[in-house]
Motif scaffolding. Structure first.
Motif, PDB file in Angstrom:
ATOM      1  N   ASP A 190       2.316   1.756  -3.451  1.00 20.56           N
ATOM      2  CA  ASP A 190       1.298   2.274  -4.372  1.00 20.56           C
ATOM      3  C   ASP A 190       1.064   3.764  -4.156  1.00 20.56           C
ATOM      4  OD1 ASP A 190       1.054  -0.269  -5.366  1.00 20.56           O
ATOM      5  OD2 ASP A 190      -0.785  -0.754  -4.250  1.00 20.56           O
ATOM      6  N   VAL A 191       1.046   4.183  -2.895  1.00 22.25           N
ATOM      7  CA  VAL A 191       0.836   5.602  -2.581  1.00 22.25           C
ATOM      8  C   VAL A 191       1.973   6.444  -3.150  1.00 22.25           C
ATOM      9  CG1 VAL A 191       0.848   7.280  -0.699  1.00 22.25           C
ATOM     10  CG2 VAL A 191      -0.624   5.271  -0.563  1.00 22.25           C
ATOM     11  N   ARG A 221      -2.043   8.031   4.237  1.00 27.21           N
ATOM     12  CA  ARG A 221      -2.395   7.625   2.869  1.00 27.21           C
ATOM     13  C   ARG A 221      -2.258   6.113   2.694  1.00 27.21           C
ATOM     14  NH1 ARG A 221      -1.903  11.866  -1.330  1.00 27.21           N
ATOM     15  NH2 ARG A 221      -1.677  13.893  -0.312  1.00 27.21           N
ATOM     16  N   GLU A 270      -5.126   4.405   4.444  1.00 24.29           N
ATOM     17  CA  GLU A 270      -6.367   4.551   3.678  1.00 24.29           C
ATOM     18  C   GLU A 270      -6.394   3.581   2.506  1.00 24.29           C
ATOM     19  OE1 GLU A 270      -8.949   5.698   0.519  1.00 24.29           O
ATOM     20  OE2 GLU A 270      -6.780   5.975   0.418  1.00 24.29           O
ATOM     21  N   SER A 271      -5.254   3.448   1.826  1.00 24.70           N
ATOM     22  CA  SER A 271      -5.168   2.522   0.697  1.00 24.70           C
ATOM     23  C   SER A 271      -5.379   1.089   1.171  1.00 24.70           C
ATOM     24  CB  SER A 271      -3.804   2.658   0.017  1.00 24.70           C
ATOM     25  OG  SER A 271      -3.669   1.729  -1.039  1.00 24.70           O
ATOM     26  N   TYR A 272      -4.795   0.730   2.291  1.00 23.80           N
ATOM     27  CA  TYR A 272      -4.904  -0.631   2.825  1.00 23.80           C
ATOM     28  C   TYR A 272      -6.339  -0.945   3.245  1.00 23.80           C
ATOM     29  CZ  TYR A 272      -4.390  -4.481   6.142  1.00 23.80           C
ATOM     30  OH  TYR A 272      -4.541  -5.654   6.816  1.00 23.80           O
ATOM     31  N   THR A 318     -13.050   6.997   4.852  1.00 27.13           N
ATOM     32  CA  THR A 318     -12.962   5.543   5.030  1.00 27.13           C
ATOM     33  C   THR A 318     -13.305   5.153   6.462  1.00 27.13           C
ATOM     34  OG1 THR A 318     -11.304   5.325   3.277  1.00 27.13           O
ATOM     35  CG2 THR A 318     -11.393   3.571   4.924  1.00 27.13           C
ATOM     36  N   ASN A 320      -9.158   0.633   2.416  1.00 26.12           N
ATOM     37  CA  ASN A 320     -10.192   0.893   1.420  1.00 26.12           C
ATOM     38  C   ASN A 320     -10.417  -0.268   0.471  1.00 26.12           C
ATOM     39  OD1 ASN A 320     -12.140   2.811   0.680  1.00 26.12           O
ATOM     40  ND2 ASN A 320     -10.942   3.415  -1.111  1.00 26.12           N
ATOM     41  N   ARG A 356       1.755   6.586  -6.903  1.00 27.46           N
ATOM     42  CA  ARG A 356       0.609   7.344  -7.398  1.00 27.46           C
ATOM     43  C   ARG A 356       0.725   8.836  -7.067  1.00 27.46           C
ATOM     44  NH1 ARG A 356      -2.865   4.463  -5.112  1.00 27.46           N
ATOM     45  NH2 ARG A 356      -3.252   5.706  -3.231  1.00 27.46           N
ATOM     46  N   ALA A 389       0.833  -1.206   0.000  1.00 29.42           N
ATOM     47  CA  ALA A 389       0.000   0.000   0.000  1.00 29.42           C
ATOM     48  C   ALA A 389       0.865   1.252   0.000  1.00 29.42           C
ATOM     49  CB  ALA A 389      -0.922  -0.008   1.224  1.00 29.42           C
TER      50      ALA A 389
END
Length: 481
Positions: free
Chosen positions: A138-139, A359, A362-364, A163, A366, A142, A135
């Motif tokens: 990815d953050v 962040r 949140e990615s993890y 979230t 979500n 991105r 995650a």
């Protein structure tokens, strides 16, 4: 060796050996260069090294001098109390040593290569490290550098707050993202609420026993702590109205779900009664729901947040206990003017909770990984709870009392009459097992002597079996058995 190094080494030795005393004036670089037959640059380079290391200093228009050497710091406790400045002495008079420091015996050297620790939070071997790393990657891929900036210095990363509202909605708690404040763990949320609503001398009403770090915070802030008894249905709400009338508390702090340390869950009837009493006496409730997701059996009870009228309850939650303690991300939920003041206090305290971690979390969460992790943890920790209860029944005396928790991380143990968990500590350490003594969790620490807290989530069933066996061996040697 280069010439400048030779000069620097010679002067260093003379300074450190005391041949060149503090405040001795050294030759000017031009003069020394002439005497040694070297360039002025060579001398300047030697002086520059010595100055960078705090051995000499330049005094404008006067020359270069030997700097007084800094003395080694004194060992803690080596300075006599009356040598401190008066403002330090005034602080020292207010500090009380923790109960276990005054009464626990020194811990002996452990003969076991691998102590079994019934302490901590979750099992580090089960942390979703790879998922969180993915995650985070990815953050960064991105968002790039923006993920490393401060971000908005207000309530926290907006998508994470949204979230969190979805997570809370699954638990029957409906809130708006603008009512969520991201904190550095729930401990910061607790501290912010105390700093905003309370001042030294104010009374806070707590369950007795309760979370030890909350007690430490309250004591540090100079608050008057009043405890309400706890039984199998949580806080004894029927007993607290006289406390309202006598002590006029300014805050109620409660852990209604799988209370720390007892593991009990407050009944629905008592939750409604507590919400009604707090509203009648105009006292805010601080609801700490640190592991409300970890339910193994029994019926889910409504959060106090949903039972009280809007603006009466401040709700604390955290991801640190469920995912990993070092994550240090928690949140609080509040409405009305208090929320804006809490957000402002958070901002001036530490600006923001690390945006990259917000962040990544949140990615993890979500993509559904958090929900799956909680489900897996519930299955795993239920097995471990059952393992510790079975091991206690097999190995400890029948006079040991344990109330099986319906969820959470802890088993609360009452030792046989006359046995102190503090006196047992060094014997347990010698046997290679650790636990949290009950004195840490009571308003009056002596009340916790007969109790100890075991965290079963951090250990495998095999480790739990061996740990309880070691504890039984220590208990057989304890005074009073």
């Amino acid at each position: 060796m280069p010439l400048y190094r030779q000069i620097e080494t010679y002067l260093r030795r003379q300074i450190l050996d005391g041949v060149l005393a503090p405040e001795t004036k050294l030759p000017a670089s031009r003069q020394l260069a002439q005497e040694l037959g070297v360039s002025r640059i060579t001398v300047n380079n030697a002086y520059a090294i010595l100055e960078s290391e705090g051995l000499i200093y330049s005094k404008g228009g006067s020359g270069v001098y030997v700097l007084a050497r800094t003395t080694q710091p004194a060992e803690p406790g080596a300075i006599p109390p009356d040598s401190w400045p008066r403002w330090q002495q005034a602080i020292a008079q207010k500090v009380e040593l923790p109960y276990e420091v005054l009464h626990a015996s020194p811990r002996p050297a452990n003969r076991h290569p691998k102590p079994i620790r019934f302490t901590g939070v979750g099992d580090p071997r089960e942390y979703p490290i790879k998922d969180l790393m993915r995650a985070m990657h990815d953050v960064l891929q991105r968002n790039g550098a923006s993920a490393l900036e401060y971000g908005g210095l207000d309530k926290g990363y907006a998508p994470l707050r949204t979230t969190i509202t979805h997570v809370l909605a699954s638990q029957g708690i409906t809130v708006h993202p603008d009512q969520v404040l991201i904190t550095a763990g729930s401990q910061q949320g607790l501290a912010l609420v105390c700093q905003l609503l309370l001042k030294a001398g104010d009374t806070v009403l707590v369950e007795n026993p309760t979370y030890n770090l909350a007690l430490e915070l309250f004591r540090t802030l100079g608050l008057n702590i009043v405890g309400a008894p706890v039984d199998q249905e949580g806080m004894c709400v029927a007993a607290i109205e006289p406390i309202f009338q006598q002590h006029q508390p300014r805050l109620i702090y409660t852990i209604p779900n799988f209370q720390n340390p007892t593991g009990v869950c407050m009944s629905g009837e008592r939750r409604r009664a507590l919400a009604s009493l707090a509203d009648h006496y105009h006292v805010p409730i601080l609801e700490d729901d640190f592991v409300g997701d970890l339910r193994y059996e029994g019926r889910v009870q409504p959060a106090l947040k949903t039972l009280a009228l809007e603006g009466r309850v401040i709700y604390l939650g955290t991801f640190s206990k469920m995912l990993m303690p070092g994550l240090r991300i928690g949140f609080l939920v509040a409405e009305g003017p208090v929320f804006q003041r809490l957000a402002a206090l958070k901002r001036v305290s530490d600006l923001t909770t690390p945006p990259l971690m917000q962040r990544a979390l949140e990615s993890y969460v979500n993509v559904g990984q958090y929900h799956r992790y909680v489900q897996r943890s519930c299955r795993l920790y239920r097995q471990r709870r059952d393992a510790v209860l079975a091991a206690i029944k097999r190995h400890l005396p029948s006079t040991v009392q344990v109330e099986p928790p319906q969820g959470g991380l802890f088993v609360w143990v009452r030792l046989p009459d006359g046995v102190s968990s503090v006196a047992l500590l060094p014997l347990a350490a010698e046997a290679g097992v650790e636990y949290a003594p009950g004195v840490r969790f009571f308003v009056e620490p002596a009340q916790g002597e007969p109790y100890l807290r075991l965290n079963f989530a951090t250990l495998t069933p095999v480790e739990i079996e061996e740990g309880i066996r070691r504890l039984a061996a220590a208990l057989s040697r304890a005074p009073g058995t």
